[in-house]
Write a protein that holds these residues in place. Structure first.
Motif, PDB file in Angstrom:
ATOM      1  N   THR A 137     -59.016  -4.757  40.699  1.00 41.77           N
ATOM      2  CA  THR A 137     -59.531  -5.755  39.756  1.00 41.77           C
ATOM      3  C   THR A 137     -58.403  -6.458  39.007  1.00 41.77           C
ATOM      4  O   THR A 137     -58.469  -7.653  38.737  1.00 41.77           O
ATOM      5  CB  THR A 137     -60.497  -5.076  38.755  1.00 41.77           C
ATOM      6  N   THR A 138     -57.349  -5.731  38.665  1.00 46.12           N
ATOM      7  CA  THR A 138     -56.280  -6.331  37.854  1.00 46.12           C
ATOM      8  C   THR A 138     -55.106  -6.832  38.698  1.00 46.12           C
ATOM      9  O   THR A 138     -54.042  -7.154  38.156  1.00 46.12           O
ATOM     10  CB  THR A 138     -55.737  -5.333  36.810  1.00 46.12           C
ATOM     11  N   GLY A 139     -55.296  -6.883  39.994  1.00 46.64           N
ATOM     12  CA  GLY A 139     -54.224  -7.397  40.862  1.00 46.64           C
ATOM     13  C   GLY A 139     -52.966  -6.554  40.737  1.00 46.64           C
ATOM     14  O   GLY A 139     -51.859  -7.061  40.857  1.00 46.64           O
ATOM     15  N   GLY A 140     -53.146  -5.252  40.475  1.00 46.46           N
ATOM     16  CA  GLY A 140     -51.995  -4.361  40.391  1.00 46.46           C
ATOM     17  C   GLY A 140     -51.356  -4.315  39.009  1.00 46.46           C
ATOM     18  O   GLY A 140     -50.362  -3.633  38.809  1.00 46.46           O
ATOM     19  N   LEU A 141     -51.909  -5.039  38.044  1.00 45.33           N
ATOM     20  CA  LEU A 141     -51.322  -5.046  36.695  1.00 45.33           C
ATOM     21  C   LEU A 141     -51.878  -3.892  35.847  1.00 45.33           C
ATOM     22  O   LEU A 141     -52.954  -3.368  36.123  1.00 45.33           O
ATOM     23  CB  LEU A 141     -51.636  -6.372  35.982  1.00 45.33           C
ATOM     24  N   ASP A 142     -51.132  -3.559  34.810  1.00 48.46           N
ATOM     25  CA  ASP A 142     -51.598  -2.544  33.866  1.00 48.46           C
ATOM     26  C   ASP A 142     -52.369  -3.166  32.710  1.00 48.46           C
ATOM     27  O   ASP A 142     -52.677  -2.510  31.730  1.00 48.46           O
ATOM     28  CB  ASP A 142     -50.404  -1.739  33.343  1.00 48.46           C
ATOM     29  N   THR A 143     -52.632  -4.453  32.816  1.00 48.45           N
ATOM     30  CA  THR A 143     -53.421  -5.137  31.787  1.00 48.45           C
ATOM     31  C   THR A 143     -54.724  -5.618  32.409  1.00 48.45           C
ATOM     32  O   THR A 143     -54.830  -5.754  33.633  1.00 48.45           O
ATOM     33  CB  THR A 143     -52.660  -6.345  31.220  1.00 48.45           C
ATOM     34  N   VAL A 144     -55.697  -5.890  31.542  1.00 47.64           N
ATOM     35  CA  VAL A 144     -56.992  -6.371  32.032  1.00 47.64           C
ATOM     36  C   VAL A 144     -57.433  -7.585  31.201  1.00 47.64           C
ATOM     37  O   VAL A 144     -57.237  -7.621  29.991  1.00 47.64           O
ATOM     38  CB  VAL A 144     -58.067  -5.253  31.995  1.00 47.64           C
ATOM     39  N   ALA A 145     -57.968  -8.584  31.878  1.00 42.31           N
ATOM     40  CA  ALA A 145     -58.479  -9.780  31.211  1.00 42.31           C
ATOM     41  C   ALA A 145     -59.979  -9.603  30.996  1.00 42.31           C
ATOM     42  O   ALA A 145     -60.691  -9.187  31.907  1.00 42.31           O
ATOM     43  CB  ALA A 145     -58.210 -11.007  32.080  1.00 42.31           C
ATOM     44  N   VAL A 146     -60.444  -9.891  29.777  1.00 40.80           N
ATOM     45  CA  VAL A 146     -61.858  -9.630  29.448  1.00 40.80           C
ATOM     46  C   VAL A 146     -62.483 -10.854  28.784  1.00 40.80           C
ATOM     47  O   VAL A 146     -61.855 -11.512  27.949  1.00 40.80           O
ATOM     48  CB  VAL A 146     -62.001  -8.437  28.476  1.00 40.80           C
ATOM     49  N   ARG A 147     -63.712 -11.147  29.182  1.00 41.95           N
ATOM     50  CA  ARG A 147     -64.427 -12.259  28.552  1.00 41.95           C
ATOM     51  C   ARG A 147     -65.892 -11.890  28.371  1.00 41.95           C
ATOM     52  O   ARG A 147     -66.450 -11.140  29.179  1.00 41.95           O
ATOM     53  CB  ARG A 147     -64.307 -13.509  29.443  1.00 41.95           C
ATOM     54  N   MET A 148     -66.506 -12.447  27.340  1.00 42.79           N
ATOM     55  CA  MET A 148     -67.939 -12.278  27.154  1.00 42.79           C
ATOM     56  C   MET A 148     -68.576 -13.664  27.220  1.00 42.79           C
ATOM     57  O   MET A 148     -68.459 -14.464  26.289  1.00 42.79           O
ATOM     58  CB  MET A 148     -68.234 -11.635  25.795  1.00 42.79           C
ATOM     59  N   ILE A 151     -62.879  -0.381  28.753  1.00 47.98           N
ATOM     60  CA  ILE A 151     -61.954  -0.903  29.779  1.00 47.98           C
ATOM     61  C   ILE A 151     -60.567  -1.242  29.225  1.00 47.98           C
ATOM     62  O   ILE A 151     -59.637  -1.458  29.994  1.00 47.98           O
ATOM     63  CB  ILE A 151     -62.552  -2.143  30.507  1.00 47.98           C
ATOM     64  N   ALA A 152     -60.438  -1.317  27.888  1.00 45.65           N
ATOM     65  CA  ALA A 152     -59.145  -1.691  27.300  1.00 45.65           C
ATOM     66  C   ALA A 152     -58.689  -0.626  26.322  1.00 45.65           C
ATOM     67  O   ALA A 152     -59.514   0.027  25.672  1.00 45.65           O
ATOM     68  CB  ALA A 152     -59.268  -3.032  26.596  1.00 45.65           C
ATOM     69  N   VAL A 153     -57.362  -0.473  26.191  1.00 46.76           N
ATOM     70  CA  VAL A 153     -56.805   0.443  25.186  1.00 46.76           C
ATOM     71  C   VAL A 153     -55.791  -0.299  24.330  1.00 46.76           C
ATOM     72  O   VAL A 153     -55.346  -1.397  24.703  1.00 46.76           O
ATOM     73  CB  VAL A 153     -56.150   1.695  25.839  1.00 46.76           C
ATOM     74  N   ASN A 154     -55.444   0.312  23.171  1.00 50.07           N
ATOM     75  CA  ASN A 154     -54.516  -0.324  22.226  1.00 50.07           C
ATOM     76  C   ASN A 154     -54.955  -1.742  21.856  1.00 50.07           C
ATOM     77  O   ASN A 154     -54.157  -2.683  21.873  1.00 50.07           O
ATOM     78  CB  ASN A 154     -53.090  -0.376  22.782  1.00 50.07           C
ATOM     79  N   ILE A 155     -56.208  -1.877  21.542  1.00 50.19           N
ATOM     80  CA  ILE A 155     -56.765  -3.191  21.207  1.00 50.19           C
ATOM     81  C   ILE A 155     -56.272  -3.608  19.818  1.00 50.19           C
ATOM     82  O   ILE A 155     -56.522  -2.889  18.840  1.00 50.19           O
ATOM     83  CB  ILE A 155     -58.312  -3.125  21.234  1.00 50.19           C
ATOM     84  N   PRO A 156     -55.554  -4.712  19.687  1.00 51.30           N
ATOM     85  CA  PRO A 156     -55.007  -5.066  18.375  1.00 51.30           C
ATOM     86  C   PRO A 156     -56.092  -5.501  17.383  1.00 51.30           C
ATOM     87  O   PRO A 156     -57.181  -5.923  17.781  1.00 51.30           O
ATOM     88  CB  PRO A 156     -54.051  -6.223  18.679  1.00 51.30           C
TER      89      PRO A 156
END
Ligand code: AMP
Ligand code: MG
Length: 535
Positions: free
Chosen positions: A140-151, A106-111
């Protein structure tokens, strides 16, 4: 950026779920299933997982607060989530995963620091923000190009995420604007009839939402404080920054987490945070709640285990102990919800140290208060005297009588009224004739025990009123002149002599009572007039 069609689709969903007043239509039967996190019933989890896979909504416990789960990879499911919560759809959802490997889908360019942070804090109360992969819908992201992730670490949450296919979007399971839910009952209060299922795993552990850390900027930036603090990050990855808009209401800028701009967690009553040192806060809240009581209202008070006994007027709720801020975090939203059931217009809250978890507590409390604060010192300054101590020789007759007479006045401000003696060899009950006279005036000193005057009675906010000159002079010569020590006659500017009835018949006590009643009446007027002068 999202394609144009996204907005149209959102409109259609909106028409489907809302009536003309923009209220969500209630039409579902919400199943409520109890579940024990130490002994998870797989059939319940499977049932809940199926609902999510079919695009439905399931509320579930996490260690932070209850979440409102939906399939994070289905646009429609996200839109349903916004509708059920009544949440503005520009406020993105957090995607919950159960396997670290799944982050890459679900995420790219993960630092690089992500591995270290995940190793320490996942599963746990940390949300990280990354660039999103195309598989995450803009819903899901409210129109953003970023995504918030939690475990999350809660075993029920983990089992549900796995059963649902690995990606569950979940905002807090409350109606937008209400305090976040920390029990299944809170979820039902807000969402019964609007979602498919609630998994009831009991009360949550932490009670405040996760820390949000934006990993798309260097250094990473805290967008929402939580149980994991800046200091904890810095030990591992060096400097992190903090979204400056979190620091107060002065900032003109929009916060970086879209959700932080809304007035969250708002109780129905007006909530005011009283700020100062703790002693002043207590005095100020006492003063304010007494003022409300005088006007026939009850103030709400958010107090701690340590300060609870200081409040006599108003509806007082214990938010936890100052010795363990985790207890305060855990109870905050419950207490705010409970006040919605009470008939209070105003709630006064003590404030808490802004360190560690205290940062998150104060952040949520300030949001609930819409940043309304009052200075305890400014309130406290308005009241010159808070204790009135009558001082006699033995504290067995005249001084306690005067104190009890004063306690019967409905004064404009609250005072601690008591009496002391200069020569009290051992504690004694009140003189029997004095008590007989008090009783005939519908008062009593049955609980009174004589006590010796000492240095502790001489506080800056204490007014010491002696029965005669001798006692005054003795106090002045022993303790100095910097305190508020007067004879009762002198303070009320009335020199009617207070007779000493000791050893005399009952009638002498009666005459003494009448004199005291006159002088204390003048005292009550004077105290109230001092309040007017200060107002
Ligand atoms: P809640 O679901 O109630 O815990 O709220 C989720 C919070 O995460 C909201 O304050 C959102 O604005 C924030 N959030 C979620 N996704 C992002 C994102 N991609 N960028 C910034 N903030 C986000
Ligand atoms: Mg929320």
């Amino acid at each position: 950026m999202p394609p144009d069609g996204w907005r149209n689709k959102r409109m259609r969903i909106k028409e489907f779920f809302f009536d003309r007043n923009n209220d969500i239509i209630k039409f579902m039967k919400t199943k409520i299933r109890k579940i024990d996190k130490n002994q998870i019933d797989e059939t319940i989890i499977q049932e809940a997982g199926e609902i999510l896979k079919e695009g439905g909504l399931v509320a579930f416990p996490t260690e932070t607060v209850y979440g409102l789960g939906a399939d994070a990879l289905k646009e429609q499911a996200a839109l349903k989530t916004y509708a059920a919560k009544g949440r503005p759809s520009d406020n993105p959802l957090i995607v919950h995963i159960a396997e670290y490997e799944d982050l890459k889908r679900i995420a790219v360019n993960i630092p690089a620091e992500t591995d270290i942070l995940a190793a320490h804090f996942w599963p746990g109360p940390l949300t990280m923000i990354f660039e999103k992969s195309p598989s995450v819908p803009y819903g899901t992201t409210g129109g953003l190009d970023t995504v918030a992730v939690r475990m999350p670490s809660d075993p029920v949450a983990q089992a549900l995420i796995r059963a649902a296919g690995g990606f569950v979007s979940a905002p807090s399971a409350n109606t937008s604007g209400r305090p976040s839910p920390t029990t299944a009952e809170h979820v039902a209060e807000d969402l019964d009839g609007k979602i498919d299922m609630i998994l009831d795993g009991g009360a949550v552990d932490i009670g405040l939402e996760s820390t949000i850390l934006d990993m798309t900027v260097t250094p990473p930036m805290i967008l929402r404080p939580g149980a994991i603090t800046a200091e904890m990050f810095e030990e591992l990855i060096g400097e992190v920054s903090v979204d400056e808009t979190l620091l107060g209401d002065e900032s003109e800028k929009a916060p970086k987490a879209p959700g932080m701009k809304y007035r969250h967690y708002a109780p129905k009553a007006k909530l005011l945070i009283v700020e100062g040192d703790l002693r002043e806060e207590i005095l100020a809240i006492r003063q304010l709640s007494y003022a409300a009581y005088r006007e026939g209202r009850q103030a709400g008070i958010i107090a701690t285990a340590e300060t609870l006994p200081f409040y006599k007027y108003g509806i007082v709720k214990n938010i936890g102990t100052r010795e363990n801020e985790k207890t305060i975090a855990r109870n905050l939203y419950r207490v705010l919800r409970e006040f919605d059931e009470e008939d209070v217009e105003t709630i006064y809250s003590e404030s808490f140290a802004v360190q560690g978890m205290g940062k998150a507590i104060m952040n949520r409390l300030e949001k609930a208060a819409g940043h309304l604060r009052i200075s305890a010192a400014a309130v406290v300054k308005r009241q010159k005297y808070r204790r009135i101590t009558f001082v006699g020789k033995t504290d067995c007759a005249r001084a306690p009588m005067a104190a009890e007479i004063l306690r019967h006045y409905d004064l404009k401000q609250e005072y601690v009224v008591d009496s002391r003696g200069l020569v009290v060899l051992f504690p004694e009950p009140v003189n029997q004739k004095a008590e007989a006279i008090m009783k005939s005036a519908q008062m009593t000193l049955a609980d009174h025990v004589s006590r010796q005057f000492d240095a502790e009675n001489l506080q800056d906010d204490a007014l010491i009123l002696t029965i005669d000159e001798n006692q005054k002079n003795k106090i002045l010569s022993e303790y100095g002149r910097e305190y508020n020590v007067y004879t009762l006659n002198e303070f009320v500017e009335d020199d009617t002599e207070i007779p000493d009835p000791y050893g005399k018949p009952l009638t002498a006590y009666g005459e003494c009572f009448e004199v005291l009643r006159g002088l204390v009446g003048r005292l009550a007027d004077k105290l109230d007039s001092l309040v007017e002068e200060e107002e």
